[in-house]
Design an enzyme around this catalytic site. Structure first.
Site, PDB file in Angstrom:
ATOM      1  N   CYS A 275       3.683  -5.239 -61.586  1.00  0.00           N
ATOM      2  CA  CYS A 275       4.407  -4.438 -60.594  1.00  0.00           C
ATOM      3  C   CYS A 275       5.556  -3.628 -61.177  1.00  0.00           C
ATOM      4  CB  CYS A 275       4.881  -5.320 -59.442  1.00  0.00           C
ATOM      5  SG  CYS A 275       6.187  -6.502 -59.859  1.00  0.00           S
ATOM      6  N   HIS A 333       9.061  -8.721 -56.470  1.00  0.00           N
ATOM      7  CA  HIS A 333       8.095  -7.620 -56.461  1.00  0.00           C
ATOM      8  C   HIS A 333       8.890  -6.322 -56.555  1.00  0.00           C
ATOM      9  CE1 HIS A 333       4.644  -5.208 -55.927  1.00  0.00           C
ATOM     10  NE2 HIS A 333       4.868  -4.861 -54.673  1.00  0.00           N
ATOM     11  N   ASP A 356       4.845   2.154 -53.113  1.00  0.00           N
ATOM     12  CA  ASP A 356       4.465   1.041 -53.979  1.00  0.00           C
ATOM     13  C   ASP A 356       3.137   1.365 -54.662  1.00  0.00           C
ATOM     14  OD1 ASP A 356       3.997  -1.307 -55.264  1.00  0.00           O
ATOM     15  OD2 ASP A 356       4.234  -2.591 -53.505  1.00  0.00           O
ATOM     16  N   ASN A 396      10.118  -9.689 -44.354  1.00  0.00           N
ATOM     17  CA  ASN A 396      10.505 -10.381 -43.123  1.00  0.00           C
ATOM     18  C   ASN A 396       9.602 -11.532 -42.701  1.00  0.00           C
ATOM     19  OD1 ASN A 396      12.931  -9.106 -41.805  1.00  0.00           O
ATOM     20  ND2 ASN A 396      11.701  -7.273 -42.124  1.00  0.00           N
ATOM     21  N   ASP A 398       7.810 -15.069 -42.046  1.00  0.00           N
ATOM     22  CA  ASP A 398       8.258 -16.462 -42.043  1.00  0.00           C
ATOM     23  C   ASP A 398       7.326 -17.295 -42.921  1.00  0.00           C
ATOM     24  OD1 ASP A 398      10.311 -15.857 -40.255  1.00  0.00           O
ATOM     25  OD2 ASP A 398       9.033 -16.231 -38.509  1.00  0.00           O
TER      26      ASP A 398
END
Length: 687
Positions: A275, A333, A356, A396, A398
């Site tokens: 990356c 990342h 990306d 974001n 969980d």
């Protein structure tokens, strides 16, 4: 009467490059920015009588051309192609000279143009080629959609040719130097060629040129072209431990070598990238094209494959993390942000956009991602193109962590804070880290270490546990390569009865983007706890167990407590990286370094390990060294120091970086060091 002919052309590259802030960009063409005039000096075989009738200037972009009207106005319009004509006095090469100021609209397509001058006279017509220019986006022009109002930001995100990429973990961040190399020989021409060999250009070159006015379009083309998954892109990804047939991703120190090798191979993918390599190369291409760009690292970045904004992780009773499910959390990342207006999205979403180039998911049928407005991610506008939901999940999602045991109930811990713990980039004009997490996300209510007992299947992970055990995991010191890793486990009995508790501690080696692999150390204990008693257990992982971690230096550490009576389980985990030693670089007279003057740097490294090292030392420096310097390190005993001198000559003024890396033969680990150097202009002295 003989036809009027063009005899002499001067593109005045030094002055145009200085005026357009493109000095140092290496190209066979004049390099200018759109929306801003550049100057030509022309010499003719005779006097011009009627400018508007006698001359036509034409900018040719392959099969497209733009006829540029001449004007005598001192302020040619910036909304269209125009040329201001001024008669000049005789010169040494021609008695009939003229100065022409050419301005392109701020919405002109990016590309390499040929300039032609068509001359008409009663005795005939004549055409002359006046040169070639590469046209870039212009962050200094308010009418351009990449305009940046802040000069410091323009210097950092367009002109700066080195950066720091961040790796490791949020509690132990590694600074990785990277040379963007946009001023290195041939790099700008390669970046222009990248657009020419894209699938978009091959499918419909006319449409491609028409859309190259828009940085949104350009950025999507480049995002796809940095990886090779759908085209003849630059890099092939490889996240395995086997880099045979190519170069390990950790060995790259900058973008220049990668782009040059790709061009020399006639656009065969370069092996291999991960990356930060994809992001570093994309930053180079975008800065070279004039689009403000910065590299961003997100720590604990989620890859949510099913789009439910929940990442599931599984551990067994021995504390081993299990490779179950397609979802994953990368320790870090790296992607890029590009600055541009977004008229396609309405008001309020201009500014930084996420892109990306690492191939993870398809966007519009192609492996690419973005541009997604950072503000849309923060405000959860998940219907915003492009790929906003995917990026939202990266920062974001969980995390549900399950402790599983065949035939028995499962325990789940819900963590709403781990993903997107820290999002950062290099600060303006310094080597400090800038925390930009708040631009991506609002803080959540802390629900860390909430233990849930879940009977049966894992779907019911909303029930709170009434369990009587708690566990805490704490690293005593920042782990350093060559030293033992010391940590403590705090066990607490929250009930009114005595408990007998089994402790399982497990340390696994891992890569930054995947589940752990092998166990490198483990321990088991039986603990007796009185009612409401807490005990602190000290553990130590020997340094010899961490010596074979390779370049990742990452460890997944977990402890599972099991109540022998109730079979209640509780887990705590921590992923940490082990810091490497640093190579030291010192520069003589570093306060008075002047462009074009030879300098000397001293590179030293002392082996802090209890074992001998061997390997290859490489020293690089964009704008400082013409070629890399290599030194074979045959054997460096424990406590022994190596020292070498490196001669360099800065090519241009500005802040530059020397970077040293030692790739060891012992385990493939790379030890690094860097030094930033302020180079003064050749005409400026320092007192």
């Amino acid at each position: 009467m003989e036809a009027l002919k063009l005899q002499y052309v001067n593109l005045d590259k030094p002055q145009n490059h200085k005026h357009h802030r493109t000095e140092g960009l290496s190209s066979s063409s004049l390099v200018v920015r759109r929306g801003q005039p550049f100057r030509l000096t022309l010499g003719f075989s005779g006097p011009l009588k009627r400018i508007t009738d006698d001359l036509i200037l034409r900018a040719v972009l392959d099969g497209l051309h733009f006829d540029i009207p001449f004007t005598l106005s001192r302020e040619p319009p910036q909304s269209q192609w125009a040329a201001q004509f001024q008669q000049a006095g005789p010169g040494p090469t021609s008695p009939y000279r003229a100065t022409v100021w050419v301005v392109s609209p701020a919405t002109a397509p990016v590309g390499v143009y040929r300039l032609q001058l068509l001359l008409r006279s009663p005795s005939g017509s004549h055409s002359g080629r006046t040169g070639q220019f590469a046209l870039l986006c212009n962050p200094w022009c308010e009418a351009d959609s990449v305009w940046l109002p802040d000069e410091n930001m323009r210097e950092e995100y367009v002109r700066n040719d080195f950066g720091l990429l961040y790796q490791g973990t949020p509690k132990n961040i590694i600074f990785r130097p990277w040379g963007f190399d946009q001023y290195e020989r041939g790099i700008l021409d390669i970046c222009m060629t990248l657009l020419q060999v894209s699938n978009e250009h091959k499918r419909n070159w006319r449409q491609d040129y028409g859309q190259r006015a828009d940085p949104v379009y350009i950025s999507r083309v480049v995002s796809a072209m940095i990886n090779c998954n759908d085209d003849c892109g630059v890099l092939e990804g490889n996240w395995s431990e086997d880099s045979s047939g190519g170069i390990p991703p950790s060995a790259w120190t900058g973008s220049g070598d990668i782009l040059r090798q790709w061009a020399l191979s006639r656009f065969r993918p370069i092996k291999y990238g991960q990356c930060w390599v994809f992001a570093g190369v994309m930053c180079t291409v975008m800065r070279a094209l004039g689009i403000p760009t910065r590299v961003v690292t997100c720590f604990n970045s989620a890859h949510d494959t099913n789009g439910n904004l929940v990442i599931e992780e599984y551990y067994n009773e021995a504390g081993e993390k299990l490779p179950q499910g397609r979802d994953s959390i990368w320790n870090f990342h790296t992607w890029v942000e590009c600055w541009m207006k977004r008229p396609d999205l309405g008001s309020g979403l201009d500014g930084w956009q996420v892109l990306d180039p690492t191939p993870q998911e398809r966007s519009g049928g192609v492996y690419r991602c973005g541009p997604a407005p950072v503000r849309a991610v923060r405000e959860r506008r998940l219907n915003t193109p492009y790929d906003t939901p995917f990026i939202y999940a990266e920062v974001n999602a969980d995390v549900c962590v399950y402790v599983v045991c065949p035939g028995q109930k499962q325990t789940c811990t819900m963590d709403t804070e781990r993903v997107g713990t820290l999002i950062c980039t290099k600060s303006l004009g310094s080597n400090r880290l800038q925390d930009i997490t708040s631009t991506y996300k609002h803080s959540k209510d802390a629900t860390l270490n909430m233990a849930l007992s879940v009977p049966g299947l894992p779907e019911a992970h909303g029930t709170r546990s009434a369990g009587g055990l708690s566990v805490g995991l704490h690293l005593v010191n920042v782990p350093v390569m060559g030293e033992h890793v010391t940590f403590s486990v705090t066990v607490t009995n929250k009930d009114n009865v005595r408990k007998s508790v089994r402790e399982h501690v497990n340390a696994q080696a891992k890569s930054y983007n995947s589940s752990p692999s092998r166990t490198l150390w483990e321990a088991r204990n039986l603990i007796q706890l009185a009612p409401h008693e807490s005990k602190v257990l000290k553990h130590q992982i020997p340094s010899s167990q961490c010596a074979a971690l390779g370049d990742s230096h990452l460890v997944n550490l977990a402890v599972v407590l099991v109540d022998t009576t109730s079979q209640e389980r509780v887990l705590a985990s921590e992923e940490f990286n082990i810091s490497s030693p640093v190579i030291n670089i010192q520069v003589e007279n570093e306060d008075s370094i002047v462009a074009c003057d030879g300098q000397i740097a001293v590179v030293t490294f002392t082996n802090p390990f209890s074992w001998a090292l061997s390997g290859v030392l490489a020293v690089t420096g964009a704008g400082l060294l013409e070629d890399k310097v290599f030194l074979r390190v045959a054997l460096l005993k424990p406590g022994e120091t190596m020292e070498t001198t490196v001669k360099f000559t800065p090519k241009m003024a500005g802040i530059k970086m020397l970077h040293a890396s030692l790739r060891t033969n012992n385990n493939g680990a790379v030890i690094r060091g860097f030094k930033t150097i302020t180079v003064l202009p050749a005409t400026q002295s320092h007192f």
